[in-house]
Design an enzyme around this catalytic site. Structure first.
Site, PDB file in Angstrom:
ATOM      1  N   ASP A 201     -38.088  -3.911 -65.367  1.00  0.00           N
ATOM      2  CA  ASP A 201     -36.860  -4.146 -66.124  1.00  0.00           C
ATOM      3  C   ASP A 201     -36.674  -3.070 -67.191  1.00  0.00           C
ATOM      4  OD1 ASP A 201     -34.499  -5.515 -66.673  1.00  0.00           O
ATOM      5  OD2 ASP A 201     -35.414  -6.855 -68.127  1.00  0.00           O
TER       6      ASP A 201
ATOM      7  N   LYS B 225     -40.643 -13.088 -79.317  1.00  0.00           N
ATOM      8  CA  LYS B 225     -39.692 -13.288 -78.230  1.00  0.00           C
ATOM      9  C   LYS B 225     -39.875 -14.695 -77.700  1.00  0.00           C
ATOM     10  CE  LYS B 225     -37.670 -11.253 -74.160  1.00  0.00           C
ATOM     11  NZ  LYS B 225     -36.933 -10.033 -74.057  1.00  0.00           N
TER      12      LYS B 225
ATOM     13  N   VAL C  83     -34.988 -12.974 -79.571  1.00  0.00           N
ATOM     14  CA  VAL C  83     -36.031 -12.246 -80.294  1.00  0.00           C
ATOM     15  C   VAL C  83     -35.786 -12.438 -81.785  1.00  0.00           C
ATOM     16  CG1 VAL C  83     -37.156 -10.024 -80.703  1.00  0.00           C
ATOM     17  CG2 VAL C  83     -36.194 -10.540 -78.447  1.00  0.00           C
TER      18      VAL C  83
ATOM     19  N   GLY D 296     -29.761 -13.757 -71.781  1.00  0.00           N
ATOM     20  CA  GLY D 296     -29.643 -14.949 -70.961  1.00  0.00           C
ATOM     21  C   GLY D 296     -30.913 -15.767 -70.880  1.00  0.00           C
ATOM     22  N   MET D 297     -32.082 -15.133 -71.097  1.00  0.00           N
ATOM     23  CA  MET D 297     -33.351 -15.828 -70.934  1.00  0.00           C
ATOM     24  C   MET D 297     -33.983 -16.273 -72.247  1.00  0.00           C
ATOM     25  SD  MET D 297     -33.671 -15.869 -67.707  1.00  0.00           S
ATOM     26  CE  MET D 297     -32.865 -15.017 -66.357  1.00  0.00           C
TER      27      MET D 297
ATOM     28  N   ILE E 230     -32.833 -11.124 -84.155  1.00  0.00           N
ATOM     29  CA  ILE E 230     -32.516  -9.698 -84.011  1.00  0.00           C
ATOM     30  C   ILE E 230     -32.049  -9.350 -82.596  1.00  0.00           C
ATOM     31  CG2 ILE E 230     -33.998  -8.911 -85.881  1.00  0.00           C
ATOM     32  CD1 ILE E 230     -36.146  -8.246 -83.851  1.00  0.00           C
ATOM     33  N   GLY E 231     -32.033 -10.310 -81.693  1.00  0.00           N
ATOM     34  CA  GLY E 231     -31.540 -10.036 -80.348  1.00  0.00           C
ATOM     35  C   GLY E 231     -31.591 -11.283 -79.495  1.00  0.00           C
TER      36      GLY E 231
END
Length: 503
Positions: free
Chosen positions: A128, A28, A13, A9-10, A5-6
Site C-alpha cells: 500500500d 493508528k 491516526v 476508511g479503515m 491527525i488523519g
C-alpha cells in the site's frame, strides 16, 4: 491530550503521549468490522494476523521506516503505536509545491528505493505504498509508514470477507494485486511508478469515479508518457516510469536496487544546500549533515539485554518459559529461547531423542510464525530428511515439513525452487489423500498446491503453463465447491486478467 491527525476508511491516526517515556507518539486505530463486516466472526482472525504482521515488520531495521513501539487490540479497535514523525506527508508536500520539481521527485523515489530494498530482503511486500503513507521530514529524509498493516488488509482479508473486492488504494494498486494474484516486490515497484507519475504530473496515471473503473484502467489502459505533460522531465525518467507501470510484472525493473541505479545519474551532486526544510534533495546535497544546524546531544546508549536462556536455565524450565511466552503472543522472545536451549537439550537427552525432536519442530514452526523464513528453511529440511529416512518419502510428517519448506522458499523470493518442490509434493497429496492425515484435515490442500503452482508459473513468465494449470484447477474446484465458492472465483479472476493482458 490526543489530537486527530488523519483518518480513512479503515480507521484514524491520533497523536498521543507516552507517559512512561515522556514522548509524543502516533497511534493508528483500525476497525476490523470495517473490513470483515460488523457481524463477521473473522474479526478475531484479523486481530491475530494484525499483531503477527506488526511483530514481523517491527524487526525490519532501516532509517527510512517509522519505528513501531507497540501493537495490539483494545475493545473493537486494533491499535499501532508508532514513532511520531515531524514533517509533512507526501500528498500534502505535493499539494504545497505545484509543479513538484522533477529533481525532488527523483530524490524521493531514490530514498523510497532504499527502504523498499531493505523491506523486500526480509522478505516483506508493503502492498500500500502511496503519498499518504510517506512522510518527508524537516531535514528532507523520507519515512515510510504502515509497513505490515496493508498486508493484513489485502488479499487474504479479501477472501475472509467473501466479497471479492480488493482492500487497498485502487489508484496505486498493481494489476496482479487487483486480481488477487501473487504479490511480490514487483507489486511495490508498480506503486512506486504510480507515485512518481503523480509527483511529476500532479495526477495519478489512472483515475475514475469508481474503484472498479480505476482498477479497469490499471488493467487495460496504457499510461500517458510524462513528457507530453511536462517536457522538461528527462527522457530516462519518463522511460523508467513507463517500465514501472508495465502491466506484466516481468516487464518491470528487476528490483528496487535496479530502480535506484537508474535514478542515481539524475540525483543532484553534493554541494551547498540553499533550500529550506522539507527539501528531499538535501540528504544528497549534504549527506548526514546535522539538521537543524546545531549540536544535538546523542541519546544514551541502552544497556545490552540480559539473556533469557542460558546456563542458569535447565531445559524443563526453559520449555515452560517458551509455553508461557507463546501463550502471551511473545513469539520473537520464544524463538530466541528455543534456539538457545536446543544445544543444551541435545547434550542432555541426545540429538535424536523425542524431546529434542519436539523442540526442533516447535522451533521451526515458531520461526515460520515469526516470519523468519530464512532461519526456518534449514530446520524444516532437516526435519523432513530425518523423518523420511525413518519412515519413507511418503511419510505424512515429512511431506508436511517439505510443504512448509516450500512456502519458505516462496516467501524468500525463490519461485523456481518453490515450484519444483510443490510439483514434487502434489502427487503425494493427491494420490495418497485417504492415507494422509494432514490432507484429510485440510481437503483443499491439493487445490492450494495447484493454485500456488499456477501463480509461480505466472511469476516465472510461463504464461501458457500457468493458464493450463489454473484452468484445470478452476474446473475441478467448481465441481467440488460450485461456481460461487471463493476459490473458483479467485482463480477465475486471475484467468480473466491473464487472458486480457496476454491475449
Amino acid at each position: 491530550m490526543s489530537t486527530l491527525i488523519g483518518q480513512g476508511g479503515m480507521g484514524q491516526v491520533w497523536t498521543a503521549y507516552d507517559q512512561r517515556l515522556d514522548r509524543r507518539v502516533a497511534v493508528k486505530l483500525l476497525r476490523p468490522d470495517k473490513v470483515t463486516g460488523p457481524d463477521s466472526q473473522d474479526a478475531d482472525e484479523l486481530r491475530r494476523r494484525f499483531v503477527r504482521e506488526c511483530r514481523v515488520t517491527a524487526q525490519v531495521d532501516h532509517p527510512g521506516l517509522v519505528t513501531v513501539h507497540d501493537a495490539g487490540s483494545e475493545g473493537e479497535d486494533l491499535y499501532l503505536v508508532m514513532q511520531y514523525v515531524d514533517g509533512a506527508d507526501l500528498a500534502d508536500h505535493l499539494a504545497e509545491h505545484e509543479p513538484y520539481p522533477w529533481h525532488w521527485a527523483v530524490a524521493v523515489a531514490a530514498q523510497l528505493c532504499a527502504v523498499l530494498s531493505a523491506v523486500h530482503a526480509v522478505p516483506i511486500v508493503h502492498r500500500d505504498l502511496k503519498p499518504r503513507n510517506v512522510m518527508v521530514r524537516q531535514d528532507g529524509t523520507v519515512t515510510v509508514l504502515d509497513l505490515g498493516v496493508a498486508s493484513v488488509l489485502d488479499t487474504d482479508t479479501t477472501r475472509l470477507t467473501h466479497t471479492g473486492s480488493p482492500i487497498g488504494s485502487p489508484a496505486y494498486m498493481a494489476p496482479e494485486q487487483a486480481m488477487g494474484g501473487a504479490v511480490g516486490p514487483y507489486t511495490d515497484l508498480y506503486a512506486l511508478g504510480v507515485l512518481l507519475h503523480e509527483l511529476l504530473s500532479g495526477n495519478v496515471p489512472f483515475a475514475g469515479s469508481t474503484a472498479l473503473g480505476v482498477l479497469h484502467r490499471h488493467l487495460y489502459e496504457p499510461p500517458l508518457p510524462l513528457r507530453r505533460l511536462r517536457p522538461e522531465v528527462p527522457d530516462a525518467l519518463e522511460s523508467l516510469v513507463l517500465r514501472l507501470l508495465a502491466k506484466d510484472p516481468q516487464d518491470r525493473p528487476a528490483s528496487a536496487q535496479a530502480v535506484y541505479e537508474e535514478l542515481l545519474p539524475l540525483l543532484p551532486p553534493r554541494g551547498p544546500h540553499t533550500g529550506g526544510p522539507l527539501d528531499p534533495t538535501r540528504p544528497f546535497l549534504r549527506p548526514h549533515a546535522p539538521w537543524p544546524d546545531r549540536a544535538v546531544t546523542p541519546a544514551p546508549r541502552p544497556e545490552p539485554p540480559t539473556a533469557e536462556a542460558g546456563g542458569h536455565h535447565d531445559v524443563a524450565t526453559a520449555v515452560d518459559e517458551v509455553k508461557r511466552l507463546l501463550g502471551e503472543g511473545r513469539i520473537t522472545q520464544a524463538v530466541d529461547i528455543l534456539g538457545a536451549i536446543l544445544p543444551a537439550a541435545a547434550a542432555q537427552h541426545g540429538e535424536h531423542s523425542p524431546v529434542v525432536r519436539t523442540l526442533r519442530k516447535q522451533y521451526a514452526a515458531t520461526l515460520m510464525d515469526d516470519g523468519q523464513y530464512r532461519r526456518a528453511l534449514p530446520e524444516l529440511r532437516r526435519l523432513a530428511d530425518e523423518r523420511a529416512a525413518e519412515a519413507g518419502p511418503a511419510d505424512p510428517q515429512s511431506l508436511r515439513f517439505r510443504y512448509d519448506a516450500a512456502q519458505c522458499l516462496e516467501q524468500l523470493g525463490e519461485p523456481a525452487a518453490a515450484l519444483t518442490e510443490y510439483r514434487a509434493l502434489l502427487p503425494y497429496f493427491e494420490n495418497r489423500f485417504a492415507e494422509n492425515p494432514y490432507a484429510a484435515a485440510d481437503p483443499d490442500l491439493p487445490f492450494e498446491l495447484r493454485r500456488r503452482i499456477g501463480h509461480l508459473l505466472l511469476a516465472l513468465g510461463d504464461r501458457a503453463a500457468a493458464h493450463d494449470t489454473l484452468l484445470r484447477l478452476l474446473h475441478d474446484a467448481e465441481r467440488r465447491h460450485g461456481p460461487g465458492h471463493p476459490l473458483p472465483g479467485e482463480v477465475r479472476r486471475t484467468l480473466q486478467w491473464l487472458g486480457q493482458v496476454h491475449g
